[in-house]
Design a protein around this motif. Structure first.
Motif, short mmCIF file in Angstrom:
data_model
loop_
_atom_site.label_atom_id
_atom_site.label_comp_id
_atom_site.label_asym_id
_atom_site.label_seq_id
_atom_site.Cartn_x
_atom_site.Cartn_y
_atom_site.Cartn_z
N HIS A 19 52.59 -2.24 -12.81
CA HIS A 19 51.14 -2.30 -13.08
C HIS A 19 50.41 -1.36 -12.14
O HIS A 19 50.87 -1.05 -11.04
N ASP A 20 49.26 -0.90 -12.57
CA ASP A 20 48.46 0.01 -11.76
C ASP A 20 47.67 -0.78 -10.73
O ASP A 20 46.97 -1.74 -11.06
N ALA A 21 47.77 -0.34 -9.46
CA ALA A 21 47.03 -0.98 -8.37
C ALA A 21 45.70 -0.30 -8.13
O ALA A 21 44.79 -0.88 -7.52
N ALA A 22 45.58 0.94 -8.58
CA ALA A 22 44.35 1.72 -8.48
C ALA A 22 44.59 3.01 -9.26
O ALA A 22 45.68 3.24 -9.79
N GLU A 23 43.59 3.86 -9.31
CA GLU A 23 43.75 5.14 -9.98
C GLU A 23 44.80 5.99 -9.27
O GLU A 23 44.67 6.31 -8.09
N GLY A 24 45.88 6.32 -9.98
CA GLY A 24 46.94 7.13 -9.39
C GLY A 24 47.88 6.38 -8.47
O GLY A 24 48.70 6.99 -7.79
N ILE A 25 47.79 5.04 -8.45
CA ILE A 25 48.64 4.22 -7.60
C ILE A 25 49.24 3.10 -8.45
O ILE A 25 48.53 2.42 -9.18
#
Length: 323
Positions: A19-25
């Motif tokens: 899952h995405d933790a933030a934009e680009g992370i």
């Protein structure tokens, strides 16, 4: 040299969630295929993961160490890196198996501190988050976090760290790409606090800044962790020779490789852990030659006679090591 065969015991861990933790992370949850408990780890630990393109990369564990059924790594996609994070982002899928090492800790949390000051830059939040999560509802000592990022959109775990319960302990600061909006760390580091330990993880520029601002602190209270492994090229780099005094073996260290990497290529390995010049495990006695020090550990008075072989190079044509 005391020869050790370089091996990393690897476990075939399956990706059970992405899952995405933030934009680009992006976060990757790894478990045993049969769901059994994993080897324990302590706050600040990292694992080495073989990503889909075959590269072996080091990532900090960011989950609570009491969560024994999974390892969680959170990775920033770095388009200017050596390809490990890009491979994870573009090729890894839920259900895939990633060979993963047993956890190692080059950034251990001191358990008898009177206080903790955490300073995280960007993706450097991951080992520090594991530390904070390990505290639970009854921290062993007072703590504060200064978390520096570009923007809210690129800040991993922002919701978790912005709860009302953590308002007095966590300061999240966004620069929005404006150097005039950078956080003044001197306000947090000006006065040394007896028994308080500082933990910093993030870009090299941030760590250099913290190191410069903590010269009046006891060095035993300052701890660094870096995501940049040794071997990054600099314009001034040149090949040099390393001589091992005990065995009289000589190797050339080319541009783009570290002393430690060259030793491994020839069947040996000195002790190491972080491989980023922040933990001190690979500290080696320097018998002759002038080192180009690139670590975050050695004190000025130690530099003439010691070297961290995971990152540092040579200013002279040859280094003679006590190996």
């Amino acid at each position: 040299m005391d020869i050790q065969i370089h091996t990393d015991t690897q476990m075939p861990l399956r990706i059970v969630r992405i899952h995405d933790a933030a934009e680009g992370i992006r976060s990757f949850h790894l478990q045993q295929s049969d769901g059994t408990e994993l080897p324990p780890f302590s706050p600040g630990s990292h694992v080495k993961v073989q990503v889909p393109n075959g590269m072996l990369r080091k990532y900090s564990l960011c989950n609570d160490p009491s969560d024994r059924h999974q390892y969680v790594i959170t990775v920033k996609r770095d388009g200017h890196g050596r390809g490990g994070s890009i491979s994870l982002f573009d090729e890894a899928r839920e259900g895939d198996v990633l060979p993963t090492s047993i956890p190692d800790n080059a950034f251990p949390l001191v358990d008898n501190a009177k206080g903790y000051l955490f300073i995280a830059g960007g993706i450097g939040i991951t080992p520090i988050l594991s530390m904070i999560r390990s505290f639970g509802e009854l921290p062993p000592a007072p703590w504060k976090l200064v978390y520096l990022t570009h923007s809210p959109e690129t800040t991993a775990f922002l919701d978790e760290l912005s709860t009302p319960e953590l308002k007095k302990q966590v300061r999240v600061h966004h620069t929005h790409g404006d150097s005039a909006n950078e956080f003044d760390l001197w306000t947090a580091l000006e006065r040394p606090l007896p028994g308080t330990h500082v933990y910093c993880c993030g870009p090299r520029r941030l760590m250099d800044e913290v190191r410069d601002m903590t010269g009046h602190w006891s060095p035993h209270q300052i701890h660094f962790e870096s995501f940049a492994e040794g071997g990054q090229k600099r314009p001034e780099d040149k090949p040099f020779t390393v001589t091992l005094a005990r065995s009289e073996r000589r190797f050339e260290v080319p541009v783009g490789k570290t002393i430690l990497e060259v030793l491994r290529e020839h069947g040996g390995n000195a002790p190491s852990s972080c491989e980023s010049g922040t933990c001190g495990t690979c500290r080696t006695k320097l018998l002759e030659g002038e080192a180009d020090h690139r670590d975050m550990v050695l004190l000025p008075e130690e530099m003439a006679g010691q070297i961290m072989i995971c990152v540092s190079r040579a200013k002279s044509d040859e280094l003679v090591l006590d190996l």
